[in-house]
Design a protein around this motif. Structure first.
Motif, PDB file in Angstrom:
ATOM      1  N   LEU A   1     -66.488 -15.449 -53.949  1.00  0.00           N
ATOM      2  CA  LEU A   1     -65.401 -15.043 -52.992  1.00  0.00           C
ATOM      3  C   LEU A   1     -63.625 -15.117 -53.504  1.00  0.00           C
ATOM      4  N   HIS A   2     -63.741 -15.706 -54.538  1.00  0.00           N
ATOM      5  CA  HIS A   2     -62.566 -15.606 -55.469  1.00  0.00           C
ATOM      6  C   HIS A   2     -62.557 -14.488 -56.193  1.00  0.00           C
ATOM      7  N   GLN A   3     -60.676 -13.578 -56.488  1.00  0.00           N
ATOM      8  CA  GLN A   3     -60.689 -13.460 -56.778  1.00  0.00           C
ATOM      9  C   GLN A   3     -60.771 -13.212 -58.424  1.00  0.00           C
ATOM     10  N   GLU A   4     -61.427 -14.148 -59.144  1.00  0.00           N
ATOM     11  CA  GLU A   4     -62.099 -13.760 -60.094  1.00  0.00           C
ATOM     12  C   GLU A   4     -63.643 -13.596 -59.833  1.00  0.00           C
ATOM     13  N   ILE A   5     -63.887 -12.959 -61.169  1.00  0.00           N
ATOM     14  CA  ILE A   5     -65.313 -12.463 -61.019  1.00  0.00           C
ATOM     15  C   ILE A   5     -66.261 -13.349 -60.816  1.00  0.00           C
ATOM     16  N   TYR A   6     -67.357 -12.821 -60.457  1.00  0.00           N
ATOM     17  CA  TYR A   6     -68.488 -13.951 -60.524  1.00  0.00           C
ATOM     18  C   TYR A   6     -69.303 -13.564 -60.233  1.00  0.00           C
ATOM     19  N   ALA A   7     -69.875 -12.743 -58.932  1.00  0.00           N
ATOM     20  CA  ALA A   7     -71.165 -12.008 -59.510  1.00  0.00           C
ATOM     21  C   ALA A   7     -71.045 -11.256 -59.913  1.00  0.00           C
ATOM     22  N   VAL A   8     -70.554 -11.117 -59.423  1.00  0.00           N
ATOM     23  CA  VAL A   8     -70.967  -9.298 -61.126  1.00  0.00           C
ATOM     24  C   VAL A   8     -71.497  -9.634 -61.400  1.00  0.00           C
ATOM     25  N   TRP A   9     -71.720 -10.637 -63.004  1.00  0.00           N
ATOM     26  CA  TRP A   9     -72.025 -10.782 -63.338  1.00  0.00           C
ATOM     27  C   TRP A   9     -74.272 -10.961 -63.161  1.00  0.00           C
ATOM     28  N   ALA A  10     -74.140 -12.018 -62.128  1.00  0.00           N
ATOM     29  CA  ALA A  10     -75.676 -10.993 -61.777  1.00  0.00           C
ATOM     30  C   ALA A  10     -75.695 -10.223 -61.745  1.00  0.00           C
ATOM     31  N   LEU A  11     -75.248  -9.825 -61.456  1.00  0.00           N
ATOM     32  CA  LEU A  11     -75.687  -8.037 -61.217  1.00  0.00           C
ATOM     33  C   LEU A  11     -75.638  -7.199 -62.154  1.00  0.00           C
ATOM     34  N   MET A  12     -74.567  -7.891 -62.956  1.00  0.00           N
ATOM     35  CA  MET A  12     -74.806  -6.716 -63.999  1.00  0.00           C
ATOM     36  C   MET A  12     -76.350  -7.811 -64.818  1.00  0.00           C
ATOM     37  N   ALA A  13     -76.929  -8.910 -64.978  1.00  0.00           N
ATOM     38  CA  ALA A  13     -78.054  -9.450 -65.653  1.00  0.00           C
ATOM     39  C   ALA A  13     -78.790  -7.999 -64.729  1.00  0.00           C
ATOM     40  N   GLY A  14     -79.122  -8.832 -63.027  1.00  0.00           N
ATOM     41  CA  GLY A  14     -80.413  -7.616 -62.560  1.00  0.00           C
ATOM     42  C   GLY A  14     -80.146  -6.244 -62.893  1.00  0.00           C
ATOM     43  N   LEU A  15     -79.327  -5.744 -63.358  1.00  0.00           N
ATOM     44  CA  LEU A  15     -79.021  -3.629 -63.656  1.00  0.00           C
ATOM     45  C   LEU A  15     -79.744  -4.318 -64.731  1.00  0.00           C
ATOM     46  N   LEU A  16     -79.207  -4.634 -65.964  1.00  0.00           N
ATOM     47  CA  LEU A  16     -79.766  -4.650 -67.767  1.00  0.00           C
ATOM     48  C   LEU A  16     -81.577  -4.398 -67.419  1.00  0.00           C
ATOM     49  N   ILE A  17     -82.063  -5.618 -66.479  1.00  0.00           N
ATOM     50  CA  ILE A  17     -83.373  -5.825 -66.463  1.00  0.00           C
ATOM     51  C   ILE A  17     -83.734  -4.892 -65.803  1.00  0.00           C
ATOM     52  N   GLY A  18     -83.706  -4.290 -64.582  1.00  0.00           N
ATOM     53  CA  GLY A  18     -83.968  -3.208 -63.479  1.00  0.00           C
ATOM     54  C   GLY A  18     -84.054  -1.615 -64.126  1.00  0.00           C
ATOM     55  N   VAL A  19     -83.261  -1.768 -65.718  1.00  0.00           N
ATOM     56  CA  VAL A  19     -83.411  -0.659 -65.856  1.00  0.00           C
ATOM     57  C   VAL A  19     -84.304  -0.557 -66.739  1.00  0.00           C
ATOM     58  N   GLY A  20     -84.778  -1.376 -66.960  1.00  0.00           N
ATOM     59  CA  GLY A  20     -85.705  -1.563 -68.520  1.00  0.00           C
ATOM     60  C   GLY A  20     -85.382  -1.884 -70.377  1.00  0.00           C
ATOM     61  N   ILE A  21     -83.417  -1.938 -69.737  1.00  0.00           N
ATOM     62  CA  ILE A  21     -82.508  -2.466 -70.951  1.00  0.00           C
ATOM     63  C   ILE A  21     -83.044  -3.032 -71.994  1.00  0.00           C
ATOM     64  N   ILE A  22     -83.316  -4.754 -71.173  1.00  0.00           N
ATOM     65  CA  ILE A  22     -83.264  -5.719 -71.144  1.00  0.00           C
ATOM     66  C   ILE A  22     -84.785  -6.152 -70.845  1.00  0.00           C
ATOM     67  N   ASP A  23     -85.976  -6.318 -71.692  1.00  0.00           N
ATOM     68  CA  ASP A  23     -87.518  -7.028 -71.620  1.00  0.00           C
ATOM     69  C   ASP A  23     -87.797  -8.652 -70.927  1.00  0.00           C
ATOM     70  N   VAL A  24     -87.873  -8.754 -69.917  1.00  0.00           N
ATOM     71  CA  VAL A  24     -87.661 -10.151 -69.652  1.00  0.00           C
ATOM     72  C   VAL A  24     -89.656 -11.270 -70.358  1.00  0.00           C
ATOM     73  N   GLN A  25     -90.139 -10.514 -71.163  1.00  0.00           N
ATOM     74  CA  GLN A  25     -90.565 -10.466 -71.753  1.00  0.00           C
ATOM     75  C   GLN A  25     -90.964 -10.876 -73.393  1.00  0.00           C
ATOM     76  N   SER A  26     -89.753 -10.613 -73.770  1.00  0.00           N
ATOM     77  CA  SER A  26     -88.823 -10.853 -74.659  1.00  0.00           C
ATOM     78  C   SER A  26     -88.001 -12.069 -74.977  1.00  0.00           C
ATOM     79  N   ALA A  27     -88.016 -13.137 -75.285  1.00  0.00           N
ATOM     80  CA  ALA A  27     -87.421 -13.833 -75.725  1.00  0.00           C
ATOM     81  C   ALA A  27     -86.236 -13.602 -76.236  1.00  0.00           C
ATOM     82  N   SER A  28     -86.025 -13.345 -77.587  1.00  0.00           N
ATOM     83  CA  SER A  28     -84.976 -12.762 -77.937  1.00  0.00           C
ATOM     84  C   SER A  28     -84.565 -11.953 -77.002  1.00  0.00           C
ATOM     85  N   GLN A  29     -84.733 -10.875 -76.263  1.00  0.00           N
ATOM     86  CA  GLN A  29     -83.540 -10.521 -75.140  1.00  0.00           C
ATOM     87  C   GLN A  29     -83.202 -11.460 -74.158  1.00  0.00           C
ATOM     88  N   THR A  30     -84.065 -12.230 -73.861  1.00  0.00           N
ATOM     89  CA  THR A  30     -84.090 -12.558 -72.500  1.00  0.00           C
ATOM     90  C   THR A  30     -82.705 -13.678 -73.310  1.00  0.00           C
TER      91      THR A  30
END
Length: 203
Positions: free
Chosen positions: A145-174
């Motif tokens: 809830l602070h002014q600094e960015i925190y939860a946005v980075w978790a959202l970014m991770a979820g978005l990149l994985i959810g749309v398939g840009i990052i394949d969690v089956q790939s160790a290097s991408q993970t």
């Protein structure tokens, strides 16, 4: 193997962070272990409840529970003058825990065939849930809830994985995404990035 390593890093980082906060708030040994255990495991429990899937309780975490106990014990029994000076560096283990748990939450949701919204939601809850629980139990203002960015980075991770840009089956991408989220979180802290749109409006 990559997920086992990330889980160990996440649990130890958040257990360390919770124990440090507890010692700074002058908790006794019982309170320190409670806060240290709650920080790494609360996010996953909250996520499972929110997604209506079976909850894996703290006592069912297997070797990860022992990783948390060991980390907390090391922190608690170190010389207090050393440990309390580490609080200024707590941003780093917190960033590690945020990143690893956000990835773990998004991977969990994709494995259960949740849509994009569920993947992002799971990443945010798993990534920030433990830190919020830690701050609430320590009677601190939650970092999310602070002014600094925190939860946005978790959202970014979820978005990149959810749309398939990052394949969690790939160790290097993970691992790439893991270090990317850590870097973004640390940079946002040190450079003072925030989401105060009213300040942008005034400019």
């Amino acid at each position: 193997m990559s997920w086992e390593i990330l889980n160990i890093l996440a649990v130890s980082a958040f257990a360390f962070s919770g124990a440090i906060v507890a010692l700074n708030e002058r908790y006794d040994i019982f309170g320190t272990f409670i806060l240290g255990i709650a920080t790494p495991f609360a996010g996953g429990i909250i996520r499972n409840i929110a997604l209506d899937v079976p909850v894996v309780h703290v006592w069912e975490q297997g070797y990860l529970l022992y990783v948390a106990f060991g980390t907390i014990a090391v922190v608690y029994f170190f010389p207090k003058t050393w440990v309390l000076s580490w609080d200024r560096w707590n941003i780093y283990p917190d960033a590690i825990g945020l990143s690893a748990f956000a990835l773990q939450g998004a991977s969990f949701a994709t494995a259960h065939n949740f849509p994009l919204g569920g993947v992002i939601f799971a990443a945010i809850l798993t990534g920030v849930g433990g830190g919020v629980t830690r701050d609430v139990l320590a009677q601190r203002r939650p970092m999310v809830l602070h002014q600094e960015i925190y939860a946005v980075w978790a959202l970014m991770a979820g978005l990149l994985i959810g749309v398939g840009i990052i394949d969690v089956q790939s160790a290097s991408q993970t691992y790439f995404l893991f270090f990317l989220v850590i870097t973004c979180r640390v940079l946002s802290y040190h450079l003072g990035w925030h989401l105060r749109f009213r300040d942008l409006y005034r400019l």
